[in-house]
Design an enzyme around this catalytic site. Structure first.
Site, PDB file in Angstrom:
ATOM      1  N   CYS A   1      31.526  59.875  34.595  1.00 47.34           N
ATOM      2  CA  CYS A   1      32.785  59.977  33.850  1.00 47.34           C
ATOM      3  C   CYS A   1      33.945  59.894  34.824  1.00 47.34           C
ATOM      4  CB  CYS A   1      32.849  61.280  33.057  1.00 47.34           C
ATOM      5  SG  CYS A   1      32.926  62.748  34.113  1.00 47.34           S
TER       6      CYS A   1
ATOM      7  N   ASP B   1      63.034  28.142  44.825  1.00 50.25           N
ATOM      8  CA  ASP B   1      63.383  27.120  45.802  1.00 50.25           C
ATOM      9  C   ASP B   1      63.252  25.759  45.114  1.00 50.25           C
ATOM     10  OD1 ASP B   1      63.923  26.073  48.403  1.00 50.25           O
ATOM     11  OD2 ASP B   1      61.808  25.571  48.565  1.00 50.25           O
TER      12      ASP B   1
END
Length: 750
Positions: free
Chosen positions: A14, A425
């Site tokens: 768990c 760019d």
């Protein structure tokens, strides 16, 4: 030396188990950071290998009652084999528990008044609880030896109490009858709870395997064997581990490329969609790069192996996806703290519930308190909390990888969803990145200087220089008896002028190649003819490169870099998402304006030097914007580092995979809105999972304690509690799996 490795973990039951192992690893000497992922059952550990080793980490984890796979050649394959073995064992135990629990339930409901029925339920429930459900008790004992508790402790404690209480009532009924109390048996509760929880674990295990499907799919791209050309000219098929850089490898039609390399001979189309997300096959000829995992089409070719083993691009991608899937989202720190104390708090609440019932309801308090205590222990679920974040991250990162979007870590996903401005760019991002000379104009009697321009540009670092070198070299003819290489070696005082161009001296003359600012600095002015031609080129979105000798301008060259087909669509998609796009370029104003117009970009900056890009990003951030910077990861490194989200774009192994927060394997700008949307969906799924996990526990625990009993007499049956607990974890994982479908329906993955 600092090392970062992923180790498969075994024995996790768990989220509390994951928190326990995380604590153990973090406390080891030399470990700088550890993150145990319950969903993928892995530990991402950063450690100093001069102070600790994988072996010492394994021993520390084993002492805590768990396992760490570190001592085999292929850890992932060994871990997968171990998970498969555990899954099959879980499937057998679930089938056995279900086969025993059903008759126990039937007998308890319809034949409990018969003495033989009580004994049959005793025998069957004993088998279900202690044989098919033995994993809970074994794990509980292991944890208690180390002073720890986990989800198995709650299951073992609740079902064990129910079985012991029922056994006592079966063997000594007069103890209760003498006190005027009817002795009830709860064998069916213990059996059905074990069966329900095992079913839940089985469904959870199956769902978790689906969440890690992307990694298994990527690993499956690597072929097991490779055909190597031997020294005697014969072809020999050998294991992939034997391949070495420099080997000549043969790829036949339909085969997968085994390693990264460069084509030597032959020609074919190669499907690279599994790496880049691009469906159109790419032609491969001599000199082209090929990558491991891609699929050859109809032709065949030979290539030289450049990178093998863990150095291939596929291995880098797998490693990056594993790191990202194992990383921790910021909200996970809170969840981990809750999970680490969840079980002790629930045990304390259960004991208090039992005591409260016994004290405040003297008549039926003991029985009701006992049932409420069992239900509280059963219904509380830290697993749903522990699975909420990692399963969503695993699915989100895996889905991105399948689309050619590599996410560095969970924090990058958190940042990406907040982006409101994308800075791009121009060259190679908005445009194809393959510039070519489309026109040129030389002053009369200067054409013989083409080789000088070619030689000068061949020394330049600018992306456009290669196009000029190629064109001028092809055009060089009998006008010059001197070769380009000879001129290149004769150039002295060469210099790159950032943002302007290059300069060099040849045969005593200083030559310049670059933009108009460079030439004006040198005192050169163009003729009216050249100026008029350049203005036409600029209006057509072409970049003008000027060439001068001394103070005389000799020529102007028009270079174009076509805009990508999807750039305008990507900008429009970002605008729909409320994200503003800004273009930065070192190009001139007119050329930049033309490209921006074609792409649908309303804001751009032209003539920007590389160092100024980072300053511009900082300006946007100062104005309150969350900025993503998209570039090639090299020339734009300063701006990428400054941005809130760095996106490296490109193809092949030149991408800055290790530095960017998000890496786009293809050059398609549409991947940027896809990446942003993926982050939004992933974070939304995490929040949904956490909401339902918290709400489940907030509502379920008080109801299990009996808070509704004074109002309407309702007391939750422990069996219903067991079913609810099992379904809570499954529902969280299932919701995470929906993320992949939600992303797929909103974007056409190219």
């Amino acid at each position: 030396m600092q090392k970062k490795e992923i180790f498969p973990v075994t024995g996790l039951g768990c989220a509390a188990c994951a928190a326990r192992v995380n604590k153990v690893l973090s406390s080891c000497d030399g470990v700088e950071d550890a993150n145990v992922n319950y969903a993928s059952a892995t530990a991402l550990v950063t450690y100093d290998d001069s102070r600790c080793s994988p072996e010492s980490l394994r021993k520390a984890v084993e002492e805590a009652g768990y396992g760490l796979i570190t001592d085999v050649e292929n850890e992932e394959e060994a871990a997968e084999a171990e998970r498969l073995r555990q899954y099959r064992a879980l499937r057998r135990q679930t089938a056995g528990a279900l086969a025993g629990a059903v008759p126990v339930f039937v007998l308890s409901m319809f034949f409990m008044d018969l003495r033989w029925g009580q004994w049959v339920t005793f025998v069957l429930s004993t088998l279900v609880v202690f044989v098919f459900g033995r994993r809970f008790f074994i794990n509980t004992v292991k944890q208690l030896r180390h002073g720890a508790v986990n989800m198995d402790t709650l299951v073992a404690g609740s079902t064990g109490v129910a079985w012991l209480f029922s056994t006592f009532n079966l063997l000594f009924p007069e103890f209760w009858l003498s006190r005027g109390i009817e002795p009830h048996l709860y064998f069916e509760a213990a059996s059905v709870i074990i069966a329900f929880i095992l079913i839940g674990r089985l469904l959870e295990a199956r769902a978790k395997r689906k969440t890690t499907g992307a990694i298994r799919a990527l690993m499956g791209l690597q072929p097991k064997t490779v055909t190597v050309l031997a020294e005697d000219g014969s072809a020999k098929e050998v294991p992939i581990q034997w391949a070495r850089p420099g080997d000549t490898i043969i790829v036949r039609p339909g085969e997968r490329v085994a390693v990264d390399g460069t084509v030597i001979s032959g020609e074919s189309y190669v499907d690279e969609s599994m790496l880049s997300g691009e469906p159109v096959p790419v032609i491969k000829q001599a000199g082209a790069q090929v990558f491991a995992g891609t699929i050859n089409q109809k032709g065949s070719f030979r290539f030289r192996a450049d990178k093998t083993g863990s150095d291939t691009m596929l291995s880098q991608i797998i490693r990056m996806v594993q790191d990202a899937q194992g990383s921790k989202a910021p909200v996970q720190n809170l969840v981990d703290r809750i999970a680490s104390v969840f079980v002790p708090i629930i045990i304390g609440i259960a004991v208090l519930v039992f005591a409260a019932w016994w004290i405040f309801a003297p008549q039926d308090g003991f029985i009701h308190g006992l049932l409420s205590m069992i239900t509280v222990l059963i219904i509380a679920c830290p697993c749903a909390l522990g699975l909420a974040t990692p399963t969503a991250i695993i699915v989100g990162v895996g889905r991105g990888a399948r689309s050619g979007i590599l996410v560095k870590d969970a924090a990058s996903l958190e940042v990406a969803r907040k982006v409101d401005t994308v800075v791009v760019d121009k060259t190679g991002t908005l445009t194809e990145g393959h510039p070519e000379v489309v026109d040129q104009c030389w002053m009369p009697g200067t054409e013989h200087l083409r080789p000088v321009l070619a030689a000068l540009e061949s020394l330049s670092e600018h992306p456009l220089a290669g196009a000029v070198t190629k064109a001028m070299g092809a055009d060089a003819n009998a006008g010059s008896s001197v070769g380009i290489q000879e001129i290149q070696s004769g150039i002295t005082s060469f210099g790159n002028i950032p943002g302007k161009g290059v300069r060099g001296v040849f045969n005593g003359v200083t030559y310049y190649a670059g933009n108009m600012d460079l030439l004006r600095d040198a005192g050169a002015e163009p003729s009216q003819e050249l100026l008029a031609r350049s203005e036409v080129w600029l209006r057509e979105a072409r970049t003008v490169i000027w060439f001068a000798g001394g103070t005389r301008i000799l020529a102007a060259v028009a270079v174009t870099d076509r805009i990508k087909p999807t750039s305008a669509e990507a900008v429009a998609k970002l605008r729909e998402m409320g994200i503003h796009t800004v273009m930065l370029t070192g190009d001139n104003e007119s050329s930049a304006a033309a490209v921006a117009r074609q792409a649908g970009i309303t804001e751009f900056r032209a003539g920007v030097l590389p160092q100024d890009k980072a300053l511009f990003v900082k300006e946007l951030q100062a104005a309150g914007h969350k900025v993503a910077m998209a570039g090639d990861g090299i020339n734009d490194s300063a701006a990428l580092a400054q941005a809130d989200l760095s996106i490296a774009m490109g193809t092949g192994s030149d991408i800055a995979i290790d530095t960017a927060m998000i890496t786009i394997l293809s050059s398609d700008l549409m991947k940027i809105p896809e990446a942003v949307r993926l982050s939004q969906l992933t974070v939304k799924t995490i929040r949904e999972n956490l909401f339902w996990a918290f709400i489940y526990n907030i509502i379920a625990i008080p109801i299990a304690a009996g808070v509704l009993y004074p109002v309407n007499g309702f007391l939750l049956n422990p069996m219903i509690g067991g079913a609810a607990m099992a379904l809570s974890s499954v529902s969280v994982v299932s919701n995470s799996l929906r993320l992949s479908n939600k992303f797929g329906t909103q974007f056409v993955i190219k």
